[in-house]
Design an enzyme around this catalytic site. Structure first.
Site, PDB file in Angstrom:
ATOM      1  N   LYS A   1      -7.180   1.636  -3.135  1.00 37.24           N
ATOM      2  CA  LYS A   1      -6.777   1.091  -1.826  1.00 37.24           C
ATOM      3  C   LYS A   1      -6.909   2.153  -0.729  1.00 37.24           C
ATOM      4  O   LYS A   1      -7.358   1.869   0.385  1.00 37.24           O
ATOM      5  CB  LYS A   1      -5.330   0.579  -1.912  1.00 37.24           C
TER       6      LYS A   1
ATOM      7  N   THR B   1       0.880  -1.173   0.000  1.00 39.96           N
ATOM      8  CA  THR B   1       0.000   0.000   0.000  1.00 39.96           C
ATOM      9  C   THR B   1       0.910   1.213   0.000  1.00 39.96           C
ATOM     10  O   THR B   1       1.623   1.480   0.966  1.00 39.96           O
ATOM     11  CB  THR B   1      -0.913   0.032   1.239  1.00 39.96           C
TER      12      THR B   1
ATOM     13  N   LYS C   1       0.246   5.104   8.015  1.00 38.82           N
ATOM     14  CA  LYS C   1       0.878   5.411   6.715  1.00 38.82           C
ATOM     15  C   LYS C   1      -0.172   5.553   5.607  1.00 38.82           C
ATOM     16  O   LYS C   1      -0.142   6.497   4.816  1.00 38.82           O
ATOM     17  CB  LYS C   1       1.883   4.275   6.407  1.00 38.82           C
TER      18      LYS C   1
HETATM   19  P1  NAP Z   1       5.633  -6.391   7.189  1.00 40.33           P
HETATM   20  O1  NAP Z   1       5.355  -7.615   7.970  1.00 40.33           O
HETATM   21  O2  NAP Z   1       6.417  -5.294   7.832  1.00 40.33           O
HETATM   22  O3  NAP Z   1       6.315  -6.812   5.809  1.00 40.33           O
HETATM   23  C1  NAP Z   1       7.033  -5.968   4.974  1.00 40.33           C
HETATM   24  C2  NAP Z   1       8.374  -6.632   4.716  1.00 40.33           C
HETATM   25  O4  NAP Z   1       9.066  -5.856   3.734  1.00 40.33           O
HETATM   26  C3  NAP Z   1       9.243  -6.664   5.967  1.00 40.33           C
HETATM   27  O5  NAP Z   1       9.663  -7.987   6.230  1.00 40.33           O
HETATM   28  C4  NAP Z   1      10.377  -5.721   5.633  1.00 40.33           C
HETATM   29  O6  NAP Z   1      11.640  -6.111   6.122  1.00 40.33           O
HETATM   30  C5  NAP Z   1      10.418  -5.768   4.128  1.00 40.33           C
HETATM   31  N1  NAP Z   1      10.982  -4.521   3.603  1.00 40.33           N
HETATM   32  C6  NAP Z   1      10.607  -3.255   3.886  1.00 40.33           C
HETATM   33  N2  NAP Z   1      11.376  -2.396   3.210  1.00 40.33           N
HETATM   34  C7  NAP Z   1      12.242  -3.127   2.508  1.00 40.33           C
HETATM   35  C8  NAP Z   1      13.287  -2.801   1.607  1.00 40.33           C
HETATM   36  N3  NAP Z   1      13.565  -1.517   1.317  1.00 40.33           N
HETATM   37  N4  NAP Z   1      13.990  -3.818   1.057  1.00 40.33           N
HETATM   38  C9  NAP Z   1      13.689  -5.106   1.352  1.00 40.33           C
HETATM   39  N5  NAP Z   1      12.704  -5.481   2.189  1.00 40.33           N
HETATM   40  C10 NAP Z   1      11.991  -4.495   2.748  1.00 40.33           C
HETATM   41  O7  NAP Z   1       4.264  -5.723   6.711  1.00 40.33           O
HETATM   42  P2  NAP Z   1       2.964  -6.434   6.104  1.00 40.33           P
HETATM   43  O8  NAP Z   1       1.900  -6.460   7.134  1.00 40.33           O
HETATM   44  O9  NAP Z   1       3.348  -7.671   5.374  1.00 40.33           O
HETATM   45  O10 NAP Z   1       2.528  -5.290   5.064  1.00 40.33           O
HETATM   46  C11 NAP Z   1       3.242  -5.067   3.857  1.00 40.33           C
HETATM   47  C12 NAP Z   1       2.505  -4.003   3.056  1.00 40.33           C
HETATM   48  O11 NAP Z   1       1.186  -4.466   2.756  1.00 40.33           O
HETATM   49  C13 NAP Z   1       2.335  -2.673   3.784  1.00 40.33           C
HETATM   50  O12 NAP Z   1       2.410  -1.613   2.870  1.00 40.33           O
HETATM   51  C14 NAP Z   1       0.932  -2.786   4.378  1.00 40.33           C
HETATM   52  O13 NAP Z   1       0.350  -1.521   4.597  1.00 40.33           O
HETATM   53  C15 NAP Z   1       0.228  -3.577   3.290  1.00 40.33           C
HETATM   54  N6  NAP Z   1      -0.912  -4.391   3.744  1.00 40.33           N
HETATM   55  C16 NAP Z   1      -0.876  -5.093   4.906  1.00 40.33           C
HETATM   56  C17 NAP Z   1      -1.973  -5.836   5.293  1.00 40.33           C
HETATM   57  C18 NAP Z   1      -2.003  -6.629   6.586  1.00 40.33           C
HETATM   58  O14 NAP Z   1      -3.102  -6.987   7.040  1.00 40.33           O
HETATM   59  N7  NAP Z   1      -0.866  -6.955   7.192  1.00 40.33           N
HETATM   60  C19 NAP Z   1      -3.120  -5.886   4.487  1.00 40.33           C
HETATM   61  C20 NAP Z   1      -3.118  -5.173   3.277  1.00 40.33           C
HETATM   62  C21 NAP Z   1      -2.010  -4.421   2.925  1.00 40.33           C
HETATM   63  P3  NAP Z   1      11.984  -6.150   7.695  1.00 40.33           P
HETATM   64  O15 NAP Z   1      11.507  -7.509   8.098  1.00 40.33           O
HETATM   65  O16 NAP Z   1      13.421  -5.935   7.784  1.00 40.33           O
HETATM   66  O17 NAP Z   1      11.168  -5.038   8.327  1.00 40.33           O
END
Ligand code: NAP
Length: 293
Positions: A174, A99, A243
């Site tokens: 979104k 997102t 965010k």
């Molecule tokens: P998350 O668990 O923090 O996963 C994101 C992953 O991306 C983390 O493991 C992070 O690494 C990695 N990352 C971030 N920046 C990076 C970079 N520059 N290079 C390489 N890896 C990188 O978050 P999530 O819940 O999966 O969400 C991911 C995205 O989807 C977000 O934008 C969120 O808003 C969206 N989203 C989430 C949900 C939900 O329910 N969780 C639903 C819809 C959309 P680290 O492990 O080192 O932090």
């Protein structure tokens, strides 16, 4: 299986780890990269190829999928020197499922097009449960041909897949989704805060109102995780909803709209971040309203 077989997958956190796993199950050849390698270990153990950088993960792939954290992370993995756009082979499809900002999506689309790459923005909704069960809704922005070429891949990850329009339209949809979600989330918290202060049994109130016209996925989610299970681990993190609403808040000014509920919930989430709750799940907003400790 579709013609596109080799996928580079960047971002194996809560959402990405489940999504990349489904693609492996469907027979795609998956390479992975994540900032913290341990979060990709389960996929590596199942046969995913580990890459040391996002650029390496993009080389020689038919499709590169990213689902990282913030717009700045998206810009870094795509646009930095040696990043995805520098490294992808001509004709590859780039799919950002983070997102992120519609402005960043438009920038990536233009940079990709200049290098004969096909970029789409394809953020998702449905939460960690939707990622695990492959029932996500996917909002796609970009060219129709790209959407059609990528559809078999989206169908591995989700159930409701909509081409919303040109580059950035997926992110704009979104953000609309997040504005609706924020209102439902805060409304549910406020209802339980009222019930608690009125001396009612919150579980009995939930048992009644969750079956009526006020029911919502947000209400059921925060009550089952936060109140019934006393579990504040993230399915969806407070800091990520902040965010999303901040992106909405920035862009809405240019559209000439005022969105007071968005502004109020963003303020509450920022306060939650300041008091150390940013990495907790959105059910933690119940704490802000004093419904739970
Ligand atoms: P998350 O668990 O923090 O996963 C994101 C992953 O991306 C983390 O493991 C992070 O690494 C990695 N990352 C971030 N920046 C990076 C970079 N520059 N290079 C390489 N890896 C990188 O978050 P999530 O819940 O999966 O969400 C991911 C995205 O989807 C977000 O934008 C969120 O808003 C969206 N989203 C989430 C949900 C939900 O329910 N969780 C639903 C819809 C959309 P680290 O492990 O080192 O932090």
């Amino acid at each position: 299986m579709a013609k596109l077989k080799k996928i580079g997958f960047v971002g194996t956190g809560i959402m990405g780890s489940a999504m990349a796993g489904h693609l492996m199950d469907a027979g795609y050849e998956v390479s992975v990269y994540n900032r913290t390698k341990s979060k990709a270990q389960a996929l590596i153990d199942r046969g995913a190829r580990w890459c040391e950088t996002a650029g390496e993960c993009a080389k020689n792939q038919d499709v590169i999928i990213t689902i990282v954290g913030y717009p700045k992370d998206v810009e870094q993995v795509y646009l930095s020197e040696g990043g995805i756009i520098d490294s992808a082979k001509i004709g590859a499809y780039l799919v950002d499922m983070t997102t992120s900002s519609p402005i960043v999506a438009e920038k990536i689309y233009a940079a990709a097009k200049a290098k004969n790459l096909h970029a789409v923005d394809a953020p998702v909704t449905g939460g960690d449960t939707g990622a695990k069960n492959a029932t996500l809704t996917i909002f796609v922005g970009g060219e129709e041909d790209s959407f059609n070429a990528l559809k078999p891949i989206f169908e591995v990850l989700g159930k409701n897949i909509v081409h919303e329009g040109s580059a950035g339209a997926g992110q704009k949809t979104k953000i609309s989704n997040q504005i609706a979600l924020a209102g439902a989330l805060a409304g549910a918290c406020e209802a339980f805060a009222y019930a608690k202060s009125a001396g009612l049994d919150i579980e009995k109130v939930y048992a009644a109102i969750s079956k009526g016209s006020a029911s919502s996925i947000q209400m059921s989610d925060i009550v089952s995780r936060g109140l019934l299970d006393d579990n504040f681990n993230p399915g969806f993190m407070i800091k990520h909803l902040a965010k999303d609403l901040a992106i909405g808040n920035e862009t809405v000014t240019t559209y000439g709209q005022a969105l007071p509920i968005l502004a109020l919930v963003l303020h509450e989430l920022r306060n939650m971040e300041k008091t150390g709750h940013g990495a907790e799940g959105t059910q933690s907003l119940l704490k802000y309203y004093g419904v739970t400790d």
